[in-house]
Scaffold this motif. Structure first.
Motif, short mmCIF file in Angstrom:
data_model
loop_
_atom_site.label_atom_id
_atom_site.label_comp_id
_atom_site.label_asym_id
_atom_site.label_seq_id
_atom_site.Cartn_x
_atom_site.Cartn_y
_atom_site.Cartn_z
N UNK A 144 -7.15 4.50 16.71
CA UNK A 144 -5.72 6.62 16.95
C UNK A 144 -4.65 5.74 16.05
N UNK A 145 -5.03 4.79 15.11
CA UNK A 145 -3.33 3.78 14.46
C UNK A 145 -4.12 4.27 13.29
N UNK A 146 -5.04 5.22 12.39
CA UNK A 146 -6.09 4.65 11.64
C UNK A 146 -4.78 5.53 10.36
N UNK A 147 -4.37 6.05 10.60
CA UNK A 147 -4.10 7.13 9.47
C UNK A 147 -2.17 6.58 9.40
N UNK A 148 -1.11 5.90 10.17
CA UNK A 148 -0.47 4.78 9.23
C UNK A 148 -0.84 3.37 9.71
N UNK A 149 -2.12 2.59 9.89
CA UNK A 149 -2.40 0.98 9.88
C UNK A 149 -2.18 0.42 9.07
N UNK A 150 -2.27 1.36 7.49
CA UNK A 150 -1.61 0.76 6.00
C UNK A 150 -0.32 0.78 5.96
N UNK A 151 0.74 1.40 6.88
CA UNK A 151 1.56 1.42 6.44
C UNK A 151 2.24 -0.31 7.49
N UNK A 152 1.83 0.47 8.57
CA UNK A 152 2.41 -1.71 9.20
C UNK A 152 1.85 -2.74 8.62
N UNK A 153 0.52 -2.73 7.98
CA UNK A 153 -0.06 -3.78 7.67
C UNK A 153 0.24 -4.05 6.31
N UNK A 154 1.49 -3.17 5.94
CA UNK A 154 2.46 -3.69 4.66
C UNK A 154 3.17 -4.13 3.99
N UNK A 155 4.08 -3.33 5.54
CA UNK A 155 5.12 -3.91 6.18
C UNK A 155 5.54 -5.40 6.93
N UNK A 156 4.75 -5.57 7.55
CA UNK A 156 4.14 -6.89 7.65
C UNK A 156 3.61 -8.26 7.00
N UNK A 157 2.76 -7.63 5.64
CA UNK A 157 2.35 -8.45 4.79
C UNK A 157 3.92 -9.23 4.53
N UNK A 158 4.52 -7.86 3.88
CA UNK A 158 5.92 -7.66 3.45
C UNK A 158 6.29 -8.64 3.95
N UNK A 159 6.63 -8.47 4.82
CA UNK A 159 7.57 -9.51 6.39
C UNK A 159 6.99 -10.64 6.10
N UNK A 160 6.58 -11.03 6.29
CA UNK A 160 5.67 -12.52 5.95
C UNK A 160 6.12 -12.57 4.51
N UNK A 161 6.04 -12.90 3.72
CA UNK A 161 6.67 -12.55 1.86
C UNK A 161 8.21 -12.54 2.02
N UNK A 162 8.49 -11.88 2.43
CA UNK A 162 9.56 -12.43 2.41
C UNK A 162 10.90 -13.56 3.57
N UNK A 163 9.78 -13.52 4.77
CA UNK A 163 10.43 -14.54 5.65
C UNK A 163 10.03 -15.60 6.34
N UNK A 164 9.09 -16.37 6.41
CA UNK A 164 8.32 -17.03 7.28
C UNK A 164 9.30 -18.24 8.35
N UNK A 165 9.06 -17.39 9.12
CA UNK A 165 10.09 -18.23 10.34
C UNK A 165 9.32 -19.74 10.24
N UNK A 166 9.96 -21.20 10.27
CA UNK A 166 9.16 -22.63 10.87
C UNK A 166 8.57 -22.94 11.70
#
Length: 188
Positions: A158-180
Motif C-alpha cells: 500500500x505504501x509503494x507510491x510514496x515509499x521511495x520518499x520515506x526511504x530517501x528521508x531515512x537515508x538522509x537522516x542517517x547521513x546527517x545524524x547517527x546516534x551512538x
C-alpha cells in the motif's frame, strides 16, 4: 508457607555508568551562517527532485497517450481543460518543481479556506498560475506506476507510491545524524 516471598532469580549486577566519551551531534551540516534553504536541501536533494520531475512528466505523458489511443482525447479532455495548459507550457522542470514546493510550504504557513484563495495573494500569482499548480498537483508522482504491483497482485504494497520518499528521508537522516550505541532507545 503462604505469604512468604522467596527470590527466584539471582540479584542483578549493579550497572556502572561511564561518562560519554564521544561528541554526539549532527554530521555533514551547512555552515552556521548558511541560508535556511541549505538546510532544506539537506533532505530535499537534487536527485529526489529529479525523480519527482521525471515521474510527474511520465504520468502526464501516460494519461495523454492513453486518451489519444482511446481516441477520446477531445471527449475526455475538453477544449477548456487545464491539460491544454500543460501541453502549451511544456513539461515540468526542476526550477518549476522548486517553485511548486515553495508554494506548498507557503500554504502551510498561510491559512486560506480554499485553494483558489491563495491566488488572490500576489506572491502565489507570481510563482505560476493556479491552473498550472493544480496540474502539477494532479500529475505529481515519484514512482512509475507500471513498476509497482496493483492491489490484489503478488508483491502489492500500500505504501509503494510514496515509499521511495520515506526511504530517501531515512537515508538522509542517517547521513546527517547517527546516534551512538551509548544513547538510550528514545534518542536513536
Amino acid at each position: 508457607m503462604s505469604g512468604v516471598w522467596v527470590r527466584a532469580f539471582p540479584p542483578e549486577e549493579k550497572e556502572v555508568f561511564k561518562p560519554y566519551d564521544e561528541l554526539i551531534s549532527p554530521r555533514n551540516m551547512p555552515d552556521t551562517n548558511a541560508q535556511p534553504v541549505a538546510y532544506f536541501y539537506l533532505f530535499f536533494t537534487l536527485n529526489l527532485m529529479k525523480q519527482f520531475v521525471k515521474e510527474t512528466n511520465r504520468c502526464h505523458e501516460l494519461i495523454i497517450h492513453m486518451c489519444m489511443i482511446a481516441k477520446t482525447f477531445i471527449a475526455t479532455i475538453g477544449a477548456n481543460s487545464r491539460v491544454h495548459i500543460w501541453l502549451k507550457h511544456g513539461q515540468l522542470n526542476i526550477k518549476e518543481f522548486k517553485e511548486f514546493i515553495a508554494v506548498i510550504l507557503n500554504m502551510g504557513l498561510i491559512r486560506k479556506p480554499t485553494l483558489e484563495q491563495y491566488w488572490k495573494t500576489p506572491w502565489f500569482r507570481e510563482m505560476f498560475s493556479r491552473n498550472r499548480f493544480q496540474l502539477i498537483l494532479k500529475f505529481l508522482h515519484v514512482v512509475n506506476n507500471k513498476t509497482i504491483p496493483s492491489k490484489g497482485q503478488q508483491g502489492y504494497r500500500p505504501d509503494a507510491k510514496f515509499k521511495p520518499v520515506i526511504d530517501h528521508f531515512n537515508m538522509r537522516s542517517k547521513y546527517l545524524y547517527k546516534p551512538s550505541q551509548k544513547l538510550s532507545i528514545d534518542e536513536s
